[in-house]
Design a protein around this motif. Structure first.
Motif, short mmCIF file in Angstrom:
data_model
loop_
_atom_site.label_atom_id
_atom_site.label_comp_id
_atom_site.label_asym_id
_atom_site.label_seq_id
_atom_site.Cartn_x
_atom_site.Cartn_y
_atom_site.Cartn_z
N GLU A 1 0.83 -1.19 0.00
CA GLU A 1 0.00 0.00 0.00
C GLU A 1 0.87 1.25 0.00
OE1 GLU A 1 -3.43 2.07 2.84
OE2 GLU A 1 -2.74 0.02 3.22
N ILE A 2 0.44 2.28 -0.71
CA ILE A 2 1.20 3.53 -0.77
C ILE A 2 0.77 4.44 0.36
CG2 ILE A 2 1.75 5.56 -2.16
CD1 ILE A 2 1.23 3.88 -4.65
N PRO A 3 1.70 4.92 1.19
CA PRO A 3 1.34 5.85 2.27
C PRO A 3 0.67 7.10 1.71
CG PRO A 3 3.59 5.05 2.54
CD PRO A 3 3.14 4.62 1.18
N SER A 4 -0.20 7.69 2.52
CA SER A 4 -0.88 8.92 2.12
C SER A 4 -0.56 10.02 3.12
CB SER A 4 -2.40 8.69 2.05
OG SER A 4 -3.06 9.87 1.66
N PHE A 5 0.32 10.93 2.74
CA PHE A 5 0.66 12.05 3.60
C PHE A 5 -0.53 12.99 3.76
CE2 PHE A 5 4.95 10.63 2.87
CZ PHE A 5 5.64 11.04 3.99
N ASP A 6 -0.64 13.58 4.93
CA ASP A 6 -1.72 14.55 5.17
C ASP A 6 -1.47 15.84 4.40
OD1 ASP A 6 -3.25 12.98 7.12
OD2 ASP A 6 -1.46 13.21 8.36
N LEU A 7 -0.20 16.22 4.25
CA LEU A 7 0.16 17.45 3.53
C LEU A 7 1.58 17.36 3.04
CD1 LEU A 7 -0.33 20.45 2.70
CD2 LEU A 7 0.38 21.10 5.02
N LEU A 8 1.80 17.70 1.79
CA LEU A 8 3.14 17.89 1.23
C LEU A 8 3.27 19.35 0.83
CD1 LEU A 8 3.54 14.77 -1.13
CD2 LEU A 8 4.32 15.02 1.25
N ILE A 9 4.31 20.01 1.33
CA ILE A 9 4.59 21.40 0.95
C ILE A 9 5.76 21.38 -0.03
CG2 ILE A 9 5.21 23.71 1.74
CD1 ILE A 9 3.93 23.10 4.40
N LEU A 10 5.48 21.78 -1.26
CA LEU A 10 6.42 21.62 -2.37
C LEU A 10 6.82 22.97 -2.94
CD1 LEU A 10 4.34 18.76 -3.93
CD2 LEU A 10 6.70 18.45 -3.16
N THR B 1 8.75 10.29 -5.36
CA THR B 1 8.32 10.12 -6.74
C THR B 1 6.82 10.37 -6.84
OG1 THR B 1 7.96 7.76 -6.43
CG2 THR B 1 10.16 8.45 -7.18
N TYR B 2 6.30 10.39 -8.07
CA TYR B 2 4.88 10.69 -8.26
C TYR B 2 3.93 9.71 -7.57
CZ TYR B 2 6.10 14.31 -11.65
OH TYR B 2 6.60 15.44 -12.26
N PRO B 3 4.23 8.39 -7.55
CA PRO B 3 3.29 7.51 -6.85
C PRO B 3 3.04 7.93 -5.40
CG PRO B 3 4.76 6.21 -8.21
CD PRO B 3 5.28 7.63 -8.25
N LEU B 4 4.08 8.40 -4.71
CA LEU B 4 3.93 8.84 -3.33
C LEU B 4 3.34 10.24 -3.26
CD1 LEU B 4 4.35 8.31 -0.34
CD2 LEU B 4 6.72 9.09 -0.58
N ILE B 5 3.86 11.16 -4.07
CA ILE B 5 3.36 12.54 -4.04
C ILE B 5 1.87 12.58 -4.38
CG2 ILE B 5 3.48 14.78 -5.23
CD1 ILE B 5 6.51 14.29 -5.54
N ASN B 6 1.47 11.86 -5.40
CA ASN B 6 0.08 11.94 -5.87
C ASN B 6 -0.88 11.10 -5.05
OD1 ASN B 6 0.46 13.84 -7.88
ND2 ASN B 6 0.98 12.32 -9.43
N ASN B 7 -0.37 10.48 -3.98
CA ASN B 7 -1.26 9.80 -3.03
C ASN B 7 -1.49 10.62 -1.77
OD1 ASN B 7 -2.81 7.35 -2.90
ND2 ASN B 7 -1.56 6.72 -1.15
N ALA B 8 -0.93 11.85 -1.74
CA ALA B 8 -1.13 12.73 -0.59
C ALA B 8 -2.56 13.25 -0.56
CB ALA B 8 -0.15 13.90 -0.66
N LYS B 9 -2.99 13.61 0.63
CA LYS B 9 -4.32 14.21 0.77
C LYS B 9 -4.33 15.66 0.30
CE LYS B 9 -5.57 11.27 4.72
NZ LYS B 9 -4.29 10.54 4.83
N VAL B 10 -3.22 16.38 0.54
CA VAL B 10 -3.10 17.77 0.09
C VAL B 10 -1.67 18.00 -0.38
CG1 VAL B 10 -3.31 20.21 0.70
CG2 VAL B 10 -4.78 18.53 1.83
N CYS B 11 -1.52 18.62 -1.55
CA CYS B 11 -0.23 19.10 -2.05
C CYS B 11 -0.31 20.62 -2.15
CB CYS B 11 0.11 18.51 -3.40
SG CYS B 11 0.47 16.73 -3.37
#
Length: 251
Positions: free
Chosen positions: A132-141, A183-193
């Motif tokens: 399963e891919i983790p889902s971050f609550d927020l990524l600040i990019l 990478t995108y699989p992890l970034i795009n599984n975040a709840k908010v970017c």
């Protein structure tokens, strides 16, 4: 883009807006769960967060903070992302828990460091034995002048990485060459970017991202599939966005 997208034009108050959105997201998350998992970036974003994060009203003992990318250099090197947070946040504000941060082990080579950091993230999410891919609550990019984000650069093979969540890079077009990156699989599984964009020098690239939707730009490919996408820009950075949007406008 499939993600829900908000655009905030905030005059010169980009720092306050990013910190306010961070505080709001953290506290709303902690009402629903016992931990808030955040990914942070380097560059000007690191300066904003290091200077203001300690003033936020939140239970930092429940925060887990990871790096969206890192340069493989010692933490006292000026290029170290974690080094900025250690120097300007943790060393200056001892009340902020050092244990909240999960730095990359930069004593390893890039491939080893990437594999180790992916394991660290999976363990923190309780997914060490799961695909399963983790889902971050927020990524600040951040947004680079060439449209890169994290250490995902235009035209680089890592843009097509589908298996690794944290990948090594040994030939970064921007020095230092050795890094690890989400990478995108992890970034795009975040709840908010959340992206921040400051200064008139970002006006052309922000238009290419938000108006032209230029898919050659790594930022444009950030599209959290079940999440929310936010851009915060000062007046200068937003000056070439069609419609001259108000403080908040749905894109």
């Amino acid at each position: 883009m499939s993600a829900s997208l908000d655009f905030y034009r905030v005059g010169d108050a980009i720092c306050d807006e990013i910190l306010g959105l961070l505080e709001m997201t953290a506290n709303e998350t902690l009402k629903k769960q016992d931990v808030f998992r955040l990914g942070v970036s380097g560059g000007s974003i690191a300066n904003v967060l290091s200077e203001g994060m300690h003033d936020l009203r939140s239970d930092f003992s429940k925060w887990q903070i990871f790096l969206c990318d890192e340069r493989i250099v010692p933490e006292d090197d000026k290029e170290s992302t974690y080094g900025v947070y250690k120097r300007d946040l943790l060393d200056c504000h001892p009340e902020f828990p050092k244990t909240a941060f999960f730095p990359v082990n930069c004593n390893l080579n890039p491939a080893e460091a990437a594999a180790d950091y992916e394991k660290t993230i999976r363990n923190a999410f309780g997914l060490e034995n799961s695909k399963e891919i983790p889902s971050f609550d927020l990524l600040i990019l951040g947004i680079g002048p060439d449209g890169h984000t994290a250490s995902l650069f235009p035209g680089h093979p890592l843009l097509e990485e589908e298996e690794k969540l944290i990948a090594p890079i040994e030939n970064s077009p921007k020095p230092p060459p050795k890094r690890v990156t989400m990478t995108y699989p992890l970034i795009n599984n975040a709840k908010v970017c959340l992206f921040g964009s400051q200064g008139e020098s970002k006006a052309d690239i922000l238009r290419r991202i938000l108006v032209d939707k230029d898919q050659s730009l790594p930022v444009t490919r950030v599209d959290p599939k079940n999440g929310h996408l936010i851009f915060v820009a000062c007046d200068g950075a937003a000056s070439k966005i069609d419609g001259n949007p108000s403080r908040k406008a749905k894109a």
